[in-house]
Design an enzyme around this catalytic site. Structure first.
Site, PDB file in Angstrom:
ATOM      1  N   HIS A  31       7.195   3.677   8.662  1.00 12.16           N
ATOM      2  CA  HIS A  31       6.002   2.911   8.299  1.00 12.16           C
ATOM      3  C   HIS A  31       6.098   1.488   8.836  1.00 12.16           C
ATOM      4  O   HIS A  31       7.164   1.035   9.279  1.00 12.16           O
ATOM      5  CB  HIS A  31       5.846   2.872   6.782  1.00 12.16           C
ATOM      6  CG  HIS A  31       7.014   2.223   6.100  1.00 12.16           C
ATOM      7  ND1 HIS A  31       7.199   0.858   6.047  1.00 12.16           N
ATOM      8  CD2 HIS A  31       8.088   2.762   5.477  1.00 12.16           C
ATOM      9  CE1 HIS A  31       8.313   0.584   5.414  1.00 12.16           C
ATOM     10  NE2 HIS A  31       8.878   1.722   5.052  1.00 12.16           N
ATOM     11  N   ASP A 293      12.827   4.410   6.909  1.00 14.21           N
ATOM     12  CA  ASP A 293      14.058   4.200   7.667  1.00 14.21           C
ATOM     13  C   ASP A 293      15.138   5.196   7.240  1.00 14.21           C
ATOM     14  O   ASP A 293      15.912   5.677   8.077  1.00 14.21           O
ATOM     15  CB  ASP A 293      14.550   2.766   7.537  1.00 14.21           C
ATOM     16  CG  ASP A 293      14.799   2.318   6.099  1.00 14.21           C
ATOM     17  OD1 ASP A 293      14.347   3.003   5.165  1.00 14.21           O
ATOM     18  OD2 ASP A 293      15.447   1.260   5.926  1.00 14.21           O
TER      19      ASP A 293
END
Length: 391
Positions: A31, A293
């Protein structure tokens, strides 16, 4: 219009042979820019933190804008390669799937709206605790837990981060923080880190200075990328060398909790299997998977990617960065895989630099241990499918 070879040399730094045709693209993305995740930053320093308009962990308007820049770039590339048409693609040619967090759903929508304006492209997402993207441990056996804890402790013991701890200690004025006053733990360099028990259905975690440092540096990075004034980014205390010094703390934190291959493979397995099905059984021309992540870090370790360094970045999984799997067909009917990390540099993210085919984002060729590449960075698609069978 740019020619085929010039376009690819601009985009990916290495020209793809002229008779190669792009068949499919599968993208695993993080994102874009969000507000800090932790609501406890004030406890780590007596200094005043800058105000965010967004709730904790929510995508910001700057994140929407940056994702739009990347989406516009991808759209032009896909159109120039002839993979997707100018205008709206066919219904089954594009598939977008996002984790259920606000920041992932909104990032995916920002990509879709800019890449395919005026087109009715659905962003799909699963249930609240979506197992595809949830970075949870699955194996609950004692043998697994013992091996994982030993691996994590070995990584933790190998870290030498005193200079990084001392720098952050001084920036935070940590000895005057609420954490110090309440817990009587006042020295990031000497306080004890503890690896918490590995539990199925939960994330692997570390308690202590390393976790605090990761929380704080994450906030600094989001301040920087979101465009806060320099005096408001870590109170104006950072320059390039200091960024590099502090980034060793976040890299160390991620290495402890995600760098064990057995643990990363266990956490990433639902995502790997989901992508395996896309690679082997689906014919969608463009697929975008929007996660975090943790998804990228466990995925690259679990899939046994070779180590890589991303130029002009401090992170291994930068905000808005994308691992781009490309399936290419040559004139002999042979298929090949090429993988790039496509991402924004620290300056591109900070400045919100417009991207184009002539001014592309950053890129890095990635390699899989079990899919040998030639001089142009291609491995055979058959080799790729063979390694997927191990999952």
């Amino acid at each position: 219009m740019l020619t085929f070879c010039v376009l690819l040399s601009v985009l990916f730094a290495q020209a793809v042979p002229e008779k190669f045709k792009l068949q499919r693209v599968v993208v695993l993305s993080r994102h874009n820019v969000r507000s800090p995740l932790s609501e406890h930053l004030a406890e780590s320093s007596p200094r005043p933190w800058p105000h965010w308009d967004e709730k904790s962990g929510y995508l910001t308007p700057k994140g929407v804008y940056l994702e739009g820049l990347m989406a516009d770039f991808f759209s032009k590339w896909l159109q120039n390669e002839g993979l997707l048409p100018h205008g709206c693609p066919e219904k089954n040619d594009v598939f977008v799937y996002a984790n259920t967090k606000q920041r992932t759903k909104v990032t995916a929508r920002a990509f879709v709206l800019k890449a395919f304006p005026g087109c009715n492209i659905t962003v799909h997402f699963g249930d609240k605790s979506d197992p595809v993207f949830s970075p949870f441990v699955h194996n609950n056996t004692d043998t697994f837990k013992k091996e994982v804890l030993e691996n994590m402790q070995e990584v933790l013991d190998s870290l030498h981060l005193n200079s990084s701890y001392e720098l952050l200690d001084n920036i935070l004025d940590y000895k005057d923080s609420d954490i110090c006053k309440t817990n009587l733990k006042c020295d990031l360099a000497t306080d004890m880190n503890k690896i918490n028990e590995i539990m199925a259905g939960e994330k692997p975690t570390v308690s202590g200075p390393l976790k605090i440092c990761n929380m704080v540096i994450d906030a600094f990075k989001m301040e920087f990328y979101n465009g806060f004034s320099i005096p408001d980014v870590a109170w104006g205390e950072l320059n390039n060398s200091r960024w590099e010094t502090l980034s060793k703390l976040t890299e160390g934190y991620h290495n402890v909790i995600f760098n064990s291959t057995i643990l990363a493979k266990d956490i990433a397995l639902p995502l790997i299997k989901y992508m395996k099905d896309i690679f082997i059984n689906k014919n969608t021309k463009f697929t975008l998977l929007m996660g975090h992540d943790a998804n990228i870090l466990t995925f690259v370790t679990g899939m046994r990617f070779k180590p890589y360094i991303l130029p002009n970045q401090y992170e291994k999984a930068p905000i808005g960065g994308k691992i781009v799997f490309q399936k290419w067909l040559n004139s002999k009917g042979q298929c090949f895989l090429k993988i790039h990390y496509v991402y924004g540099s620290t300056d591109q993210l900070r400045l919100g630099s417009k991207l184009s085919l002539m001014k592309p984002p950053q890129f890095k060729v990635l390699e899989l241990e079990d899919c040998p590449v030639n001089d142009e960075g291609f491995c055979t698609w058959d080799s790729f499918e063979k390694l997927l069978k191990d999952f």
